[in-house]
Every structure is written in structure tokens, then in C-alpha cells.
Design a protein around this motif. Structure first.
Motif, PDB file in Angstrom:
ATOM      1  N   PHE A 125      17.089  -7.329  14.844  1.00 10.68           N
ATOM      2  CA  PHE A 125      16.105  -8.134  14.417  1.00 10.68           C
ATOM      3  C   PHE A 125      15.125  -7.209  13.405  1.00 10.68           C
ATOM      4  O   PHE A 125      15.152  -6.186  13.475  1.00 10.68           O
ATOM      5  CB  PHE A 125      15.144  -8.246  15.722  1.00 10.68           C
ATOM      6  N   MET A 126      14.950  -8.040  12.455  1.00 11.01           N
ATOM      7  CA  MET A 126      14.355  -7.262  10.895  1.00 11.01           C
ATOM      8  C   MET A 126      14.974  -5.911  10.475  1.00 11.01           C
ATOM      9  O   MET A 126      14.192  -5.084  10.325  1.00 11.01           O
ATOM     10  CB  MET A 126      12.836  -7.060  11.389  1.00 11.01           C
ATOM     11  N   GLU A 127      16.292  -5.996  10.564  1.00  7.44           N
ATOM     12  CA  GLU A 127      17.079  -4.772  10.364  1.00  7.44           C
ATOM     13  C   GLU A 127      16.812  -4.209   9.013  1.00  7.44           C
ATOM     14  O   GLU A 127      16.520  -3.144   8.850  1.00  7.44           O
ATOM     15  CB  GLU A 127      18.653  -5.136  10.430  1.00  7.44           C
ATOM     16  N   GLN A 128      16.959  -5.111   8.086  1.00 10.06           N
ATOM     17  CA  GLN A 128      16.697  -4.704   6.567  1.00 10.06           C
ATOM     18  C   GLN A 128      15.181  -4.176   6.532  1.00 10.06           C
ATOM     19  O   GLN A 128      14.993  -2.886   6.023  1.00 10.06           O
ATOM     20  CB  GLN A 128      16.967  -5.945   5.497  1.00 10.06           C
ATOM     21  N   GLU A 129      14.251  -4.946   7.056  1.00 19.92           N
ATOM     22  CA  GLU A 129      12.879  -4.400   6.976  1.00 19.92           C
ATOM     23  C   GLU A 129      12.900  -3.101   7.531  1.00 19.92           C
ATOM     24  O   GLU A 129      11.976  -1.941   7.037  1.00 19.92           O
ATOM     25  CB  GLU A 129      11.785  -5.286   7.661  1.00 19.92           C
ATOM     26  N   LYS A 130      13.205  -2.957   8.775  1.00 15.82           N
ATOM     27  CA  LYS A 130      13.330  -1.564   9.421  1.00 15.82           C
ATOM     28  C   LYS A 130      13.755  -0.471   8.779  1.00 15.82           C
ATOM     29  O   LYS A 130      13.272   0.856   8.771  1.00 15.82           O
ATOM     30  CB  LYS A 130      13.756  -1.638  10.777  1.00 15.82           C
ATOM     31  N   ASP A 131      15.125  -0.824   8.012  1.00 16.06           N
ATOM     32  CA  ASP A 131      15.688   0.268   7.065  1.00 16.06           C
ATOM     33  C   ASP A 131      14.612   0.840   6.011  1.00 16.06           C
ATOM     34  O   ASP A 131      14.623   2.061   5.622  1.00 16.06           O
ATOM     35  CB  ASP A 131      16.827  -0.001   6.543  1.00 16.06           C
ATOM     36  N   LYS A 132      13.780  -0.152   5.292  1.00 18.54           N
ATOM     37  CA  LYS A 132      12.870   0.136   4.276  1.00 18.54           C
ATOM     38  C   LYS A 132      12.009   1.129   4.812  1.00 18.54           C
ATOM     39  O   LYS A 132      11.352   1.987   4.234  1.00 18.54           O
ATOM     40  CB  LYS A 132      12.398  -0.991   3.697  1.00 18.54           C
ATOM     41  N   ASP A 164       6.915  -2.956   5.919  1.00 20.16           N
ATOM     42  CA  ASP A 164       7.668  -3.677   4.786  1.00 20.16           C
ATOM     43  C   ASP A 164       7.031  -4.717   3.989  1.00 20.16           C
ATOM     44  O   ASP A 164       7.549  -5.040   2.813  1.00 20.16           O
ATOM     45  CB  ASP A 164       8.855  -4.463   5.582  1.00 20.16           C
ATOM     46  N   ALA A 165       5.680  -5.104   4.160  1.00 20.38           N
ATOM     47  CA  ALA A 165       5.062  -5.951   3.432  1.00 20.38           C
ATOM     48  C   ALA A 165       3.490  -5.597   3.658  1.00 20.38           C
ATOM     49  O   ALA A 165       3.057  -5.043   4.429  1.00 20.38           O
ATOM     50  CB  ALA A 165       5.348  -7.197   3.683  1.00 20.38           C
ATOM     51  N   ALA A 166       2.680  -6.034   2.527  1.00 18.40           N
ATOM     52  CA  ALA A 166       1.178  -5.733   2.586  1.00 18.40           C
ATOM     53  C   ALA A 166       0.694  -6.510   3.758  1.00 18.40           C
ATOM     54  O   ALA A 166       0.928  -7.869   4.025  1.00 18.40           O
ATOM     55  CB  ALA A 166       0.674  -6.316   1.305  1.00 18.40           C
ATOM     56  N   PRO A 167      -0.226  -6.221   4.434  1.00 18.45           N
ATOM     57  CA  PRO A 167      -0.923  -6.452   5.659  1.00 18.45           C
ATOM     58  C   PRO A 167      -1.800  -7.925   5.194  1.00 18.45           C
ATOM     59  O   PRO A 167      -2.049  -7.950   3.991  1.00 18.45           O
ATOM     60  CB  PRO A 167      -1.788  -5.684   6.308  1.00 18.45           C
ATOM     61  N   PRO A 168      -1.937  -8.757   6.038  1.00 16.26           N
ATOM     62  CA  PRO A 168      -3.015  -9.821   5.502  1.00 16.26           C
ATOM     63  C   PRO A 168      -4.302  -9.322   5.084  1.00 16.26           C
ATOM     64  O   PRO A 168      -4.814  -8.130   5.609  1.00 16.26           O
ATOM     65  CB  PRO A 168      -3.338 -10.744   6.786  1.00 16.26           C
ATOM     66  N   ALA A 184      -0.728  16.689  13.889  1.00 15.93           N
ATOM     67  CA  ALA A 184      -1.649  17.164  12.877  1.00 15.93           C
ATOM     68  C   ALA A 184      -1.743  15.754  11.935  1.00 15.93           C
ATOM     69  O   ALA A 184      -2.939  15.371  11.439  1.00 15.93           O
ATOM     70  CB  ALA A 184      -1.070  18.133  12.007  1.00 15.93           C
ATOM     71  N   ARG A 185      -0.589  15.037  11.987  1.00 12.75           N
ATOM     72  CA  ARG A 185      -0.466  13.672  11.135  1.00 12.75           C
ATOM     73  C   ARG A 185       0.125  12.650  11.991  1.00 12.75           C
ATOM     74  O   ARG A 185       1.049  12.813  12.616  1.00 12.75           O
ATOM     75  CB  ARG A 185       0.242  13.809   9.800  1.00 12.75           C
ATOM     76  N   VAL A 186      -0.449  11.421  11.876  1.00 10.26           N
ATOM     77  CA  VAL A 186       0.251  10.171  12.518  1.00 10.26           C
ATOM     78  C   VAL A 186       0.649   9.275  11.692  1.00 10.26           C
ATOM     79  O   VAL A 186      -0.123   8.658  10.975  1.00 10.26           O
ATOM     80  CB  VAL A 186      -0.752   9.852  13.560  1.00 10.26           C
ATOM     81  N   ALA A 187       1.907   8.762  11.678  1.00 12.48           N
ATOM     82  CA  ALA A 187       2.406   7.798  11.068  1.00 12.48           C
ATOM     83  C   ALA A 187       2.774   6.448  11.888  1.00 12.48           C
ATOM     84  O   ALA A 187       3.673   6.754  12.744  1.00 12.48           O
ATOM     85  CB  ALA A 187       3.558   8.049  10.089  1.00 12.48           C
ATOM     86  N   ILE A 188       2.216   5.244  11.912  1.00 13.08           N
ATOM     87  CA  ILE A 188       2.408   4.141  12.655  1.00 13.08           C
ATOM     88  C   ILE A 188       3.644   3.358  11.765  1.00 13.08           C
ATOM     89  O   ILE A 188       3.529   2.966  10.644  1.00 13.08           O
ATOM     90  CB  ILE A 188       1.477   3.533  13.119  1.00 13.08           C
ATOM     91  N   LEU A 189       4.616   3.022  12.465  1.00 14.94           N
ATOM     92  CA  LEU A 189       5.591   2.404  11.970  1.00 14.94           C
ATOM     93  C   LEU A 189       5.800   1.049  12.739  1.00 14.94           C
ATOM     94  O   LEU A 189       6.015   0.847  13.758  1.00 14.94           O
ATOM     95  CB  LEU A 189       7.136   2.938  12.133  1.00 14.94           C
ATOM     96  N   ALA A 190       5.666  -0.078  11.658  1.00 14.24           N
ATOM     97  CA  ALA A 190       5.666  -1.446  12.449  1.00 14.24           C
ATOM     98  C   ALA A 190       5.909  -2.391  11.380  1.00 14.24           C
ATOM     99  O   ALA A 190       5.401  -2.394  10.144  1.00 14.24           O
ATOM    100  CB  ALA A 190       4.090  -1.766  12.740  1.00 14.24           C
ATOM    101  N   ASP A 191       6.948  -3.198  11.416  1.00 16.77           N
ATOM    102  CA  ASP A 191       7.284  -4.457  10.548  1.00 16.77           C
ATOM    103  C   ASP A 191       6.281  -5.489  10.225  1.00 16.77           C
ATOM    104  O   ASP A 191       5.481  -5.643  11.493  1.00 16.77           O
ATOM    105  CB  ASP A 191       8.696  -4.816  10.579  1.00 16.77           C
ATOM    106  N   SER A 192       6.284  -6.259   9.409  1.00 21.05           N
ATOM    107  CA  SER A 192       5.131  -7.248   9.229  1.00 21.05           C
ATOM    108  C   SER A 192       5.200  -8.614  10.157  1.00 21.05           C
ATOM    109  O   SER A 192       4.146  -9.070  10.489  1.00 21.05           O
ATOM    110  CB  SER A 192       5.290  -7.856   7.905  1.00 21.05           C
ATOM    111  N   SER A 193       6.074  -8.508  11.089  1.00 25.52           N
ATOM    112  CA  SER A 193       6.135  -9.549  12.302  1.00 25.52           C
ATOM    113  C   SER A 193       5.145  -9.198  13.348  1.00 25.52           C
ATOM    114  O   SER A 193       4.860  -9.834  14.127  1.00 25.52           O
ATOM    115  CB  SER A 193       7.766  -9.858  12.859  1.00 25.52           C
ATOM    116  N   LYS A 194       4.477  -7.872  13.125  1.00 26.23           N
ATOM    117  CA  LYS A 194       3.829  -7.366  14.154  1.00 26.23           C
ATOM    118  C   LYS A 194       2.233  -7.566  13.738  1.00 26.23           C
ATOM    119  O   LYS A 194       1.546  -7.007  14.555  1.00 26.23           O
ATOM    120  CB  LYS A 194       4.189  -5.875  14.619  1.00 26.23           C
TER     121      LYS A 194
END
Length: 275
Positions: free
Chosen positions: A85-92, A247-251, A216-226
């Protein structure tokens, strides 16, 4: 000779797209090739239709096809389903997350297929210490990148192939070791302006909260379907993150909330259009 109404509609763009949307909603998940065969149109036509339907909010576009909104909303899918699911987006997203990692640093990685994509992209790094509850990560890490790998203990959720339990390790005497990391890569199930970062499982949310508190630093990973969704258990407010990698700009409303919370949004560079 009368032509069947449904057959005529297949050759009309509006009718075809309506039938296509209904078919995806019923099937749950389809490929471009399947739709092209069913509706007797070219693959390029199907891709354009899917792009338009995704823009209209009728379905979720995936690499090579589409899934229905109800399928996309099922966060507790098995790992093999989520990998596709959203494989290409997750890879990016994984590539961008790897760019934040510094050599000789300590990284915490939680469960999930998006963080797994980040682990696979660490081949250019060296001397990393990785601590994770994601049972798929050790096998996915490039051997040349890693100095040490630690897996947090606890109960294993077979659905996600991740452990849930305390973010800790013990000495031989039984005392808890105080551990910290330079960067936490945290995959979440949903992101919303009012709810922050959420997930579907309480035990996973607690574990993610603890990883965040030790970083020390936090990166949240989430594709645009979320985006603009809320799940059962809150992981943190938006302000707990330093970065949101997607993978895309948020609303606009979500972007405004992220800006106010001091979260840097990282997305892939736009692909130049051919002249």
C-alpha cells in the motif's frame, strides 16, 4: 440493435469514471491493468481517471493501481498488505528520512512499513547504532551501515511484526539502563491539526511516546493518505516532532497547524515538467 446502457456508459468519460469508482469501492484494491481490461480502455486512460478520482477524494491512488477509501482506512492490516500500500510514496519518504541520519549516530525506529523503507535506505551511512521494536528492520538494514542493532523486548504483535513493551534494556544485575538517541524515526497512523499524531493501538502509542521522549530529534513519517485523520490512541501533540516527512504537501489547515507547532515539513522535490 439496442446497445446495453451500461456498455454505452463505459465509453463516456463521466460514466466510465463513475463505474470505475464504484468498482474500486466494491473490490477494495485493484491494479491499473485490471481496470484497463475491464473497461476496455488504455492504461494511460485508466491512470488519468484514477488521478482525477483521487483528487476528487473518491479513492486512494497507489503505485500501480488504487484502493477504496474503506480499505485505506483499515489501519490494522497485515504487514504483507501494508507493504504493497502506497509503496512508491513510502520509498520516497524513506529516502528523505535517511537524509536526516548522521554517521556514527544512534537511531530509534518504531514498527511499520514506512520506517522499514527508511531502514532500507541507510546504505550510504556508516557506524550506526539502531534500536528498534520493528522485527523486520534488522534484516533490512544494510550490513555496511550498522555498528550495533538492539531490539526492544516485549510481546510481539503478529499483525505488525513489532514488539510492544518498555523502551529499555537491563544490566546483568537487573537495573534499567538509561538510553537516549540522536534521532527517532516514528511512523504513525494518522496526522491531524487537533489530534496531533495518533495510532490504533494503545500499547504501540505508549511505546512511541517513550521513543520520542528519549530522542534529541524526532522525525514523524506519514504518507499523505494519513492526513486529517484521527485514530484511537494519541502518540503526541504536533509540537513533539521536529520534522514531518511525507510524500505530498499537507492540506492548508494542517500545514498551518504544523507551522504553528514548529514542525518542519519535508517532501520530495517536485519533478520538473518536460518542455
Amino acid at each position: 440493435m439496442a446497445v446495453d446502457k451500461d456498455e454505452r456508459q463505459r465509453h463516456l468519460p463521466a460514466g466510465r469514471k463513475a463505474q470505475l469508482a464504484a468498482f474500486v469501492a466494491d473490490a477494495g484494491q485493484v491494479t491499473v491493468a485490471e481496470l484497463a481490461e475491464r473497461f476496455k480502455v488504455s492504461i494511460d486512460t485508466v491512470r488519468r481517471d484514477l488521478d482525477q478520482l483521487a483528487a476528487d477524494g473518491a479513492l486512494v491512488r497507489t503505485y500501480g493501481g488504487a484502493v477504496s477509501l474503506s480499505t485505506a482506512s483499515r489501519t490494522d492490516r497485515a504487514v504483507d498488505q501494508r507493504l504493497a500500500f502506497m509503496e512508491q510514496e513510502k520509498d520516497k519518504i524513506g529516502t528523505l528520512a535517511a537524509d536526516l541520519v548522521q554517521d556514527a549516530s544512534t537511531i530509534m525506529i518504531n514498527g511499520g512499513t514506512t520506517t522499514l523503507a527508511a531502514a532500507r535506505r541507510l546504505g550510504q551511512h556508516r557506524d550506526l547504532t539502531i534500536a528498534t521494536n520493528n522485527l523486520l528492520v534488522p534484516g533490512a538494514l544494510p550490513v555496511t551501515a550498522v555498528r550495533d542493532i538492539y531490539v526492544f523486548g516485549g510481546a510481539v504483535r503478529q499483525l505488525t511484526l513489532a514488539t510492544v513493551g518498555p523502551v529499555s534494556f537491563r544490566t546483568a544485575g537487573g537495573a534499567d539502563l538509561d538510553i537516549t538517541c540522536d534521532l527517532a524515526l516514528i511512523g504513525v497512523g494518522a496526522v491531524a491539526a487537533d489530534a496531533g499524531f495518533t495510532t490504533s493501538n494503545i500499547a504501540e502509542a505508549a511505546m512511541m511516546q517513550e521513543m520520542i521522549s528519549r530522542a534529541a530529534r524526532v522525525a514523524i513519517l506519514a504518507d499523505s493518505s494519513k492526513f486529517d485523520r484521527r485514530l484511537f490512541a494519541q502518540v503526541s501533540e504536533l509540537s513533539a516532532a521536529d520534522y514531518l516527512i511525507t510524500d505530498a504537501a499537507p492540506p492548508p489547515s494542517l500545514q498551518e497547524a504544523l507551522d504553528a507547532a514548529g514542525v518542519e515539513v519535508i517532501t520530495p522535490a517536485p519533478v520538473p515538467r518536460p518542455r
